[in-house]
Scaffold this motif. Structure first.
Motif, PDB file in Angstrom:
ATOM      1  N   UNK A  50       0.766  -1.251   0.206  1.00 51.50           N
ATOM      2  CA  UNK A  50      -0.042   0.088  -0.061  1.00 51.50           C
ATOM      3  C   UNK A  50       0.953   1.243   0.120  1.00 51.50           C
ATOM      4  N   UNK A  51       2.185   1.169   0.298  1.00 44.60           N
ATOM      5  CA  UNK A  51       2.962   2.312   0.294  1.00 44.60           C
ATOM      6  C   UNK A  51       3.278   2.477  -1.048  1.00 44.60           C
ATOM      7  N   UNK A  52       3.014   3.906  -1.793  1.00 47.92           N
ATOM      8  CA  UNK A  52       3.308   3.810  -3.244  1.00 47.92           C
ATOM      9  C   UNK A  52       4.688   4.126  -3.401  1.00 47.92           C
ATOM     10  N   UNK A 106      10.320  -0.345 -10.398  1.00 46.83           N
ATOM     11  CA  UNK A 106      11.500   0.288 -10.720  1.00 46.83           C
ATOM     12  C   UNK A 106      12.629  -0.728 -11.025  1.00 46.83           C
ATOM     13  N   UNK A 107      12.761  -1.624  -9.914  1.00 47.09           N
ATOM     14  CA  UNK A 107      13.430  -2.637 -10.163  1.00 47.09           C
ATOM     15  C   UNK A 107      13.193  -3.904 -11.117  1.00 47.09           C
ATOM     16  N   UNK A 108      11.919  -4.076 -11.125  1.00 42.81           N
ATOM     17  CA  UNK A 108      11.477  -4.904 -12.082  1.00 42.81           C
ATOM     18  C   UNK A 108      11.624  -4.676 -13.473  1.00 42.81           C
ATOM     19  N   UNK A 109      11.267  -3.461 -13.724  1.00 42.23           N
ATOM     20  CA  UNK A 109      11.295  -2.980 -15.178  1.00 42.23           C
ATOM     21  C   UNK A 109      12.778  -2.722 -15.704  1.00 42.23           C
ATOM     22  N   UNK A 131       6.361   1.786  -6.109  1.00 37.98           N
ATOM     23  CA  UNK A 131       7.191   2.297  -7.247  1.00 37.98           C
ATOM     24  C   UNK A 131       8.506   1.782  -7.292  1.00 37.98           C
ATOM     25  N   UNK A 132       9.372   1.556  -6.243  1.00 33.07           N
ATOM     26  CA  UNK A 132      10.544   0.869  -6.105  1.00 33.07           C
ATOM     27  C   UNK A 132      10.601  -0.343  -6.561  1.00 33.07           C
TER      28      UNK A 132
END
Length: 306
Positions: free
Chosen positions: A20-22, A30-33, A26-27
């Motif tokens: 739930x923490x945006x 970011x790591x996945x993409x 996002x982190x």
């Protein structure tokens, strides 16, 4: 928000957790993409090494801005283990496992995901590192061998031909039917659960309670024969994960081997090591190391399951 579904169970619906923490969501994206070969927008084809235990993770975004910012579909699949592409997938998967709140059911989830506690995180990390062991019992006779000669009664059963296409060719059918459907040879599209059809579903995951629920549906212990009016009568086997994680069922086939269907994945006749299953007691069952026993299904039982 980023929702994570662990593609890990066979009998029960898969556990779901939210990030739930945006900033954390996002982190993680970011790591996945950073390496787009690590994920796909749909379930990959079932590889030989896929099977029981942790297969991957579904990721869902609930904010079109989040999906747009990272140029991804709203639903992604990240395979892990031998079926994963080469790269940083274990590192990314460990991050997802660690930051997800597995001890609290998502407030916005309307499905049937089972409750899990924080120990589920340790189970997933163990699966990711390959620490789970297969159940191997040396010196046992294959199912259908000498063991069947011990009881004073001989039961008539039916053995159907192996037909994985019946379960695998339609994506909706594959995702909506599980190991209990396969063992019962009855497609309900409800991810059938032992005992739900008779109105007394299991209350915990262990041999005694899942057995009780299956008997309530109409199964019998092995060598407790059904009459001819209950044809087809299938020989099936039950295993569970220690500690109450999940159950899994197998069904013996006409060709002499055993078939099974791990959760919403493809029906198959091989184990976690890629070997054709001629004995479910000695097969590589991944984390399902407790063998509960053999049972008979029957026509009224399979029509009762829900």
């Amino acid at each position: 928000m980023l929702r994570i579904t662990a593609d890990v169970y066979s009998g029960r619906p898969d556990p779901v957790a939210d990030i739930t923490d945006e900033a954390q969501a996002r982190a993680a994206l970011r790591e996945l993409t950073r390496d787009r070969t690590l994920f796909t927008a749909s379930r990959p084809s079932e590889p030989l090494t896929g099977g029981l235990g942790l297969r991957g993770f579904w990721l869902e975004t609930f904010d079109d801005g989040l999906a747009r910012d990272f140029d991804v579909d709203s639903r992604l699949y990240v395979p892990v283990g031998p079926q994963a592409p080469a790269g940083r997938v274990a590192e990314v998967a460990e991050r997802l496992i660690t930051i997800a709140d597995w001890g609290r059911a998502p407030d916005t989830f309307a499905g049937t995901a089972p409750p899990v506690d924080e120990s589920f995180r340790d189970f997933l990390l163990g699966e990711l590192s390959g620490s789970s062991t297969a159940s191997v019992q040396d010196g046992t006779e294959p199912a259908g061998g000498a063991e069947e000669e011990l009881p004073a009664v001989t039961c008539q059963i039916e053995l159907g031909a192996f037909n994985p296409g019946f379960w695998n060719n339609d994506p909706t059918v594959q995702s909506s039917n599980n190991c209990y459907n396969y063992a019962s040879n009855w497609r309900t599209n409800t991810f059938a659960q032992p005992g739900r059809g008779c109105g007394s579903m299991y209350t915990r995951i262990d041999c005694a309670e899942v057995t009780r629920a299956a008997l309530c549906d109409g199964m019998h212990h092995r060598f407790d024969c059904f009459p001819d009016g209950e044809k087809p009568r299938f020989l099936v086997a039950l295993v569970v994960i220690p500690g109450g994680g999940d159950f899994h069922w197998y069904r013996k086939q006409k060709e002499g081997f055993w078939g099974h269907k791990p959760g919403g994945t493809a029906a198959r006749n091989y184990d976690n090591s890629g070997n054709v299953i001629y004995d479910p007691e000695t097969a590589d069952r991944g984390p399902y190391t407790i063998f509960c026993g053999y049972f008979y299904g029957c026509n009224s039982q399979r029509q009762r399951i829900r």
